[in-house]
Design a protein around this motif. Sequence first.
Motif, PDB file in Angstrom:
ATOM      1  N   ASN A   1      39.618   1.022  61.269  1.00 32.59           N
ATOM      2  CA  ASN A   1      39.272   1.561  59.719  1.00 32.59           C
ATOM      3  C   ASN A   1      38.634   0.458  58.951  1.00 32.59           C
ATOM      4  OD1 ASN A   1      40.264   4.032  60.379  1.00 32.59           O
ATOM      5  ND2 ASN A   1      42.285   3.367  59.627  1.00 32.59           N
ATOM      6  N   GLY A   2      39.033  -0.756  58.794  1.00 29.13           N
ATOM      7  CA  GLY A   2      38.279  -1.737  58.224  1.00 29.13           C
ATOM      8  C   GLY A   2      37.048  -2.009  58.622  1.00 29.13           C
TER       9      GLY A   2
ATOM     10  N   ASN B   1      34.811   0.948  57.357  1.00 30.48           N
ATOM     11  CA  ASN B   1      34.534   0.816  55.877  1.00 30.48           C
ATOM     12  C   ASN B   1      33.320  -0.121  55.773  1.00 30.48           C
ATOM     13  OD1 ASN B   1      36.444   3.032  55.199  1.00 30.48           O
ATOM     14  ND2 ASN B   1      38.132   1.451  55.090  1.00 30.48           N
TER      15      ASN B   1
ATOM     16  N   ARG C   1      30.277   1.406  56.611  1.00 30.07           N
ATOM     17  CA  ARG C   1      29.516   2.646  55.689  1.00 30.07           C
ATOM     18  C   ARG C   1      28.910   1.605  54.706  1.00 30.07           C
ATOM     19  NH1 ARG C   1      34.051   7.062  54.113  1.00 30.07           N
ATOM     20  NH2 ARG C   1      34.889   4.960  53.429  1.00 30.07           N
ATOM     21  N   TRP C   2      29.563   0.675  54.233  1.00 26.44           N
ATOM     22  CA  TRP C   2      29.079  -0.075  52.884  1.00 26.44           C
ATOM     23  C   TRP C   2      27.803  -0.601  53.380  1.00 26.44           C
ATOM     24  CZ3 TRP C   2      28.034  -5.077  52.449  1.00 26.44           C
ATOM     25  CH2 TRP C   2      27.761  -5.521  51.033  1.00 26.44           C
TER      26      TRP C   2
END
Length: 557
Positions: free
Chosen positions: A36-37, A40, A43-44
């Motif tokens: 998940n890290g 994210n 995505r950023w």
Amino acid sequence: GLVSLSLTPMLCSRFLRPAREEKHGRLYEVSERFFNGMFNLYRWSLDRVLEHRPATMVISGVILVATVYLFIIIPKGFLPYEDRDMLFSFTEASQGISFDSMVRHQNELAEILRKDPNVNSFMSSVGAGGPNLANNTGRMFAQLKPKKERKMSVDEIIETLRPRLSTVPGIRAFLQNLPTIRIGGQLTKSLYQFTLQGPNLDDLYRYAPLLENKLRALPILQDVNTDLQIKNPQINIDINRDKAMALGVSAQQIEDALYASFGTRQVSTIYAPNNQYKVIVELEPRYQADPSILSMLYIRSTSGALVPLSTVAKITRNVGPLTINHLGQLPAVTLSFNLKPGVSLGEAVTAVDKIARLTLPQTINSSFQGTAQAFQSSEQNIGILLLMAILVIYIVLGILYESYIHPVTILSGLPSAGVGALLSLMLFRMDLNIYGFVGIIMLIGIVKKNAIMMIDFALAAQRNEGKNPHDAIYEGCLIRFRPIMMTTMAAIMGSLPIALGFGAGADARRPLGVAVVGGLLLSQLITLYITPVVYTYMDALQAKVRTLVGLRTSRNN
């Protein structure tokens, strides 16, 4: 492919459970938090990249140029050599050496080989026979201890033995780590052959030593030698046929006398109860080594008188060829050489070819033989093979997607894989050989699946949900991020044992693993950003082309 379309869906129906029924352990929770890290962060960063699309295209162009540049400058090889616990050596002494002296010199070399702690057993022989055409040559074959019982590889052992064997005067040893596959050519004192041919023997024998000396001066070559042996001491016996006829001596009688003195004329056989012995006529050994003894030979004439050989023949000393080699129907001289440690075959072939063009006249043809010749042929075709592989993939993808544009989008990530593979090979000081090139061909098939997963989702979202290209490819990148990471990591882990070099013959296969792992690591990072940017540009280009075609059609109507 068959399993993935049949067995895998069936297994999913048996093993997959609804989310509410799934139970996960601590390892899953830790790995999921890590993913998940990473998700994210992706995505950023993807948002930032899509905001700076022109800069991304510039980077993509730089990567393409870097791929071509690295492909040109990287050292190129052919078939890598394996550590098979053995080494081979040709030996060569002066052209006029006697057999007994050759044996003594060879035994001195064999003693050095016997005392080496890495050698388990060895065989030594001298004289004409097998690949040796002359009496001044010999062979040594050593079986080394198993690799786990020694600290050095075969090539390192050769480098330590070479200066020790060179201390024996009067003889040279040419050590080789024999290739697993020998391609054409002949078994020469060194691994790579360069052959000169010409109808004019004077030119051939004059320029071959000149080229040999220039090759010896090259710092990238070692063990440079030639099969040209034309300085063998010899004795010419010119018969004065008029005088011989007057004295009742024929040429056949002279030949018979010489053969009985220095040859192996068998005159009888002694039969024993359990064996038989050939009776050979010859001079005593102490007379055979002295050429002046020829003047003491007598031939019995037809009248019964003994006539000295010097009376009916002129005896002169000079030098002549020990062997005369041919390739095809022309006289030939073969120069052979080995490479210094760290030198690629491509670099050596280029240097030798350049010196030959500057040295040899037009009356002498030159060509590489054996492995070097096969390398030259493969180097000319390797680029064509790579382009054909890309062209076939483009055609197949074009048929499947019914598009000329999006196959280019899928293939846009290939340069990053090439840069990663070539940089990895150069980092680990490996040349681009056959195994490494196979790894690059594999990368073409592995890397394009990242773009296929993204673009397949984006096209479906555009056609079925009416989304614009930007939103469609953005959502495709995020949704397909997990399977892309999973498949890439699986491919890297599968190739890692090859790259680390485990098992017999692992040294030869390492370039394949290094190329695949290095290419996947870099392309995984690059294609996640370049592919969506290229997709948006290509989709806009496709729309513009369709608009222009529509306007032209309406005007024609």
